[in-house]
Design an enzyme around this catalytic site. Structure first.
Site, mmCIF file in Angstrom:
data_model
loop_
_atom_site.group_PDB
_atom_site.id
_atom_site.type_symbol
_atom_site.label_atom_id
_atom_site.label_comp_id
_atom_site.label_asym_id
_atom_site.label_seq_id
_atom_site.Cartn_x
_atom_site.Cartn_y
_atom_site.Cartn_z
ATOM 1 N N HIS A 1 1.081 5.133 0.920
ATOM 2 C CA HIS A 1 0.461 6.197 1.720
ATOM 3 C C HIS A 1 0.523 7.511 0.946
ATOM 4 O O HIS A 1 1.596 7.911 0.467
ATOM 5 C CB HIS A 1 1.227 6.403 3.032
ATOM 6 C CG HIS A 1 1.118 5.276 4.006
ATOM 7 N ND1 HIS A 1 0.255 5.296 5.079
ATOM 8 C CD2 HIS A 1 1.777 4.082 4.086
ATOM 9 C CE1 HIS A 1 0.391 4.174 5.795
ATOM 10 N NE2 HIS A 1 1.306 3.420 5.202
ATOM 11 N N HIS B 1 0.855 -1.190 0.000
ATOM 12 C CA HIS B 1 0.000 0.000 0.000
ATOM 13 C C HIS B 1 0.886 1.232 0.000
ATOM 14 O O HIS B 1 1.918 1.281 0.671
ATOM 15 C CB HIS B 1 -0.961 0.017 1.195
ATOM 16 C CG HIS B 1 -0.314 -0.253 2.516
ATOM 17 N ND1 HIS B 1 0.074 -1.523 2.912
ATOM 18 C CD2 HIS B 1 0.025 0.575 3.537
ATOM 19 C CE1 HIS B 1 0.610 -1.460 4.119
ATOM 20 N NE2 HIS B 1 0.600 -0.194 4.515
HETATM 21 P P1 AMP Z 1 1.550 0.368 7.404
HETATM 22 O O1 AMP Z 1 2.114 0.581 8.754
HETATM 23 O O2 AMP Z 1 2.313 1.072 6.319
HETATM 24 O O3 AMP Z 1 1.336 -1.103 7.101
HETATM 25 O O4 AMP Z 1 0.125 1.077 7.398
HETATM 26 C C1 AMP Z 1 -1.075 0.412 7.544
HETATM 27 C C2 AMP Z 1 -2.148 1.469 7.571
HETATM 28 O O5 AMP Z 1 -3.409 0.822 7.408
HETATM 29 C C3 AMP Z 1 -2.214 2.269 8.867
HETATM 30 O O6 AMP Z 1 -2.014 3.647 8.573
HETATM 31 C C4 AMP Z 1 -3.623 1.996 9.389
HETATM 32 O O7 AMP Z 1 -4.212 3.126 9.984
HETATM 33 C C5 AMP Z 1 -4.365 1.578 8.125
HETATM 34 N N1 AMP Z 1 -5.518 0.715 8.330
HETATM 35 C C6 AMP Z 1 -5.579 -0.396 9.089
HETATM 36 N N2 AMP Z 1 -6.818 -0.961 9.002
HETATM 37 C C7 AMP Z 1 -7.524 -0.170 8.164
HETATM 38 C C8 AMP Z 1 -8.869 -0.198 7.672
HETATM 39 N N3 AMP Z 1 -9.729 -1.168 8.029
HETATM 40 N N4 AMP Z 1 -9.276 0.777 6.813
HETATM 41 C C9 AMP Z 1 -8.422 1.759 6.466
HETATM 42 N N5 AMP Z 1 -7.147 1.839 6.891
HETATM 43 C C10 AMP Z 1 -6.704 0.896 7.729
#
Ligand code: AMP
Ligand code: ZN
Length: 131
Positions: free
Chosen positions: A98, A96
């Site tokens: 950001h 993903h």
């Molecule tokens: P990372 O640390 O780069 O893996 O970021 C994962 C991101 O996913 C974090 O910023 C979380 O806030 C976001 N996240 C986790 N669960 C969900 C969800 N159900 N919907 C939207 N964002 C999410």
């Protein structure tokens, strides 16, 4: 498959959609670091850019461009920080990107301040490793 972002991509888990096409989805981060913080994912599962076919990565970054334009239009930030936690710091093991809107004076850091380890090998020596 037991993957949170695969379930979001399939619609099994709801999300606040920002952009979607046949191979990518962008949705609002549930725990935003800034107003309009958005995640862009490939619908195909892969942990990192090294786990996906080349055309999926190409398509993902086109989707990042389109999503950034959309967030800019709606949220109107002064700029963005775009980033990927690539294994290190990656909580969700589905690639993903950001898209974090930024404002002058928002007290955020820039990418140069994320890693300060430095290198004990000169740039010239590292360049030789690449041949
Ligand atoms: P990372 O640390 O780069 O893996 O970021 C994962 C991101 O996913 C974090 O910023 C979380 O806030 C976001 N996240 C986790 N669960 C969900 C969800 N159900 N919907 C939207 N964002 C999410
Ligand atoms: Zn997945």
């Amino acid at each position: 498959m037991d993957c949170l972002f695969c379930e979001i991509a399939s619609g099994a888990i709801p999300s606040y959609k920002v952009y979607e096409d046949e191979r990518a989805l962008a949705f609002l981060d549930i725990n935003p670091l800034a107003k309009g913080h958005t995640l862009v994912i490939p619908k195909m599962h892969g942990g990192t850019i090294l786990d996906l076919p080349e055309d999926e990565v190409t398509h993902l970054f086109r989707a990042v461009q389109k999503t950034t334009a959309r967030v800019k239009e709606i949220i109107k930030p002064d700029g963005f920080t775009l980033g990927v936690n690539h294994e290190i710091g990656q909580a969700v093991p589905h690639l993903h990107v950001h898209i974090i809107p930024r404002w002058h004076g928002d007290s955020g850091i820039n990418i140069h301040d994320i890693v300060r380890a430095g290198s004990d090998t000169s740039v010239e020596e590292v360049a030789q490793l690449f041949g």
